[in-house]
Design an enzyme around this catalytic site. Structure first.
Site, PDB file in Angstrom:
ATOM      1  N   TYR B  35       0.836  -1.203   0.000  1.00 51.62           N
ATOM      2  CA  TYR B  35       0.000   0.000   0.000  1.00 51.62           C
ATOM      3  C   TYR B  35       0.868   1.249   0.000  1.00 51.62           C
ATOM      4  CZ  TYR B  35       0.567   1.254   4.998  1.00 51.62           C
ATOM      5  OH  TYR B  35       1.064   1.660   6.201  1.00 51.62           O
ATOM      6  N   ARG B  54       8.475   3.420  -4.640  1.00 53.22           N
ATOM      7  CA  ARG B  54       8.426   2.522  -3.479  1.00 53.22           C
ATOM      8  C   ARG B  54       7.369   1.432  -3.684  1.00 53.22           C
ATOM      9  NH1 ARG B  54       7.521   5.210   2.293  1.00 53.22           N
ATOM     10  NH2 ARG B  54       5.407   5.428   1.465  1.00 53.22           N
ATOM     11  N   LYS B 149       6.432  -1.701   2.124  1.00 52.38           N
ATOM     12  CA  LYS B 149       5.229  -1.127   2.733  1.00 52.38           C
ATOM     13  C   LYS B 149       4.046  -2.061   2.474  1.00 52.38           C
ATOM     14  CE  LYS B 149       2.943   3.373   3.264  1.00 52.38           C
ATOM     15  NZ  LYS B 149       3.288   3.736   4.642  1.00 52.38           N
ATOM     16  N   GLU B 181      11.502   3.135  14.516  1.00 48.45           N
ATOM     17  CA  GLU B 181      10.736   4.279  14.001  1.00 48.45           C
ATOM     18  C   GLU B 181       9.461   4.358  14.821  1.00 48.45           C
ATOM     19  OE1 GLU B 181       9.454   3.454   9.872  1.00 48.45           O
ATOM     20  OE2 GLU B 181       9.714   1.336  10.324  1.00 48.45           O
TER      21      GLU B 181
END
Lengths: 296, 296
Positions: B35, B54, B149, B181
């Site tokens: 996504y 990406r 992702k 993160e």
């Protein structure tokens, strides 16, 4: 096998083609879902209480309420196999965080789960159980709470693809120098001196229902099991290797990384455990698994 | 905000209520999906090429074909914001392994992806950017390929819930003694001596598009960034802390584990980076972020 035609979705039984969910379902957006796969043999469920206890624990672990009581889940499972006239196979059940009109990681205070279930007709005692499977080693890239049975299964899906591409059936996942488990089953080895080893329970592996079923046969079978992590080298040099899972029961591993395990044929300890397990589930050994009676 | 009414599903634009997918979709069964969330400001997309690059890399990493060309993806995104009259907000895009009538981990040789996208109207420069957010530390339980992702977001969803229950807005994930993160953003600290630090790129974190956007401002802004892992202690003792993400841009972190960062107010370095970032995206600072001009 294709999924049986009548499925369950949120309280209704309906044709698969009519079962549709929102793409805003948290199962689809966040992998926020628990699942179980329960074996059906001779029209009966194998260790339903074990599956329901694990489901309940996974749901609690991912902040979802359990939408049904154990008897409610049993009735749902039973109706699925009756409506599809299923005698042997599995029932797949998934419970998600539900669908909302906003994509919010945290979600609402209390979730309203989506419940989806289907039956799938398949031979539980089939060619793999008879002839064995081939495995390769792959890095275990999964998340750290594998003791919860969730749909975070991307690593496993990719592992199966890589295994297939390398001529194998599944993969043994390796982490920090030890085998965790196979891509969708628990892994066992039998050492040259006859010790049966499978990894101890921890967040690193799924507490398999079939794994527990085999453990429960120790007394009757007169065998012991050492629960500890083993290395890829120990697996390669084992006398026998096998896997346990609800969908494939007890499956001999005959080849690892292209090399035969022992003589490359299912071994006597694996055969004994298969016999004990099949008998416990009420199978007529001579009819469905005569091969399990060899090498006794 | 609730998802905008017109969504995209497999080539069609239709009302959200009519967008329905099969529960056998691999996005739902296996978390087999990539996504992206792309910011929209002033009716324009912020770094669409970065998101598409990406996306393409994630798709390749999870064995999915890229169903559209970059210009095809751009047209899809544009049509969504036009149909929903969106000026400021985000577009969410998910590409899954598709739906098949059998649940098979490995899947078919070539996947036929499901494509779902929606627009969501929201203030990108809002209260969080102005006032800052509160964070807590949590164990990072995610899978090991966070550079891709995917919708394997269960850890993140649970982290947000725990953070909320502890009075915070999000969590800094900690692994092996270092912050990886935040639950859905990259983490940055400014040391008491003014050094700006964010974790180096690796499979441990997502290569954030906004992170890259801030890096691209170094020359113009006359600041340097040290890319290395930092500890929770370094974050607690930092002069400033902030996060970057496509949905919240640059967000000051004013409290960690209930204690103020610095004086508990967004600091001058964070404000400078906000100003530079907002200017680069064409925002009228005096109108939408007068607070970012303070402490200059």
């Amino acid at each position: 096998m294709p999924v049986c035609q009548i499925v369950h979705l949120n309280g209704s039984f309906l044709p698969l083609a009519e079962a549709r969910i929102s793409p805003l379902d948290r199962g689809f957006l966040f992998a926020h879902a628990a699942y179980e796969v329960t074996a059906v043999y001779g029209g009966r469920f194998i260790d339903m209480p074990g599956h329901l206890t694990r489901l309940s624990r996974t749901l609690a672990g991912i902040a979802l309420p359990d939408p049904l009581s154990p008897s409610g889940w049993e009735a749902l499972h039973k109706e699925l196999i009756v409506r599809n006239d299923l005698n042997e196979g599995i029932v797949y059940l998934e419970v998600t965080g539900g669908a909302y009109d906003v994509r919010d990681f945290a979600g609402p205070e209390t979730f309203v789960p989506t419940v989806f279930a289907y039956a799938d007709s398949r031979k539980l005692i089939g060619a793999e159980a008879r002839d064995g499977i081939k495995v390769v080693f792959l890095d275990d890239t999964r998340w750290k709470r594998r003791d919860m049975k969730t749909v975070q299964l991307l690593s496993q899906g990719l592992a199966y693809r890589t295994a297939k591409a390398r001529g194998a059936d599944t993969a043994f996942m390796v982490e920090d120098g030890f085998v965790t488990e196979a891509a969708s089953s628990n892994a066992w080895i039998v050492t040259p001196s006859g010790e049966i080893i499978t990894r101890h329970l921890s967040p690193a592996i799924l507490p398999g229902i079939t794994r527990a079923g085999v453990m429960a046969l120790r007394g009757k079978g007169g065998f012991a099991v050492t629960e500890r992590a083993f290395t890829p080298d120990e697996a390669v040099n084992a006398a026998e290797v096998f896997t346990t899972s609800s969908g494939a029961m007890v499956a001999p591993v005959t080849h690892i990384e292209g090399r035969p395990v022992g003589d490359g044929k299912p071994g006597p300890v694996t055969r004994q455990i298969q016999r004990l397990y099949y008998e416990a589930m009420g199978a007529d050994l001579a009819a469905v698994a005569p091969w399990a009676m060899e090498r006794a």
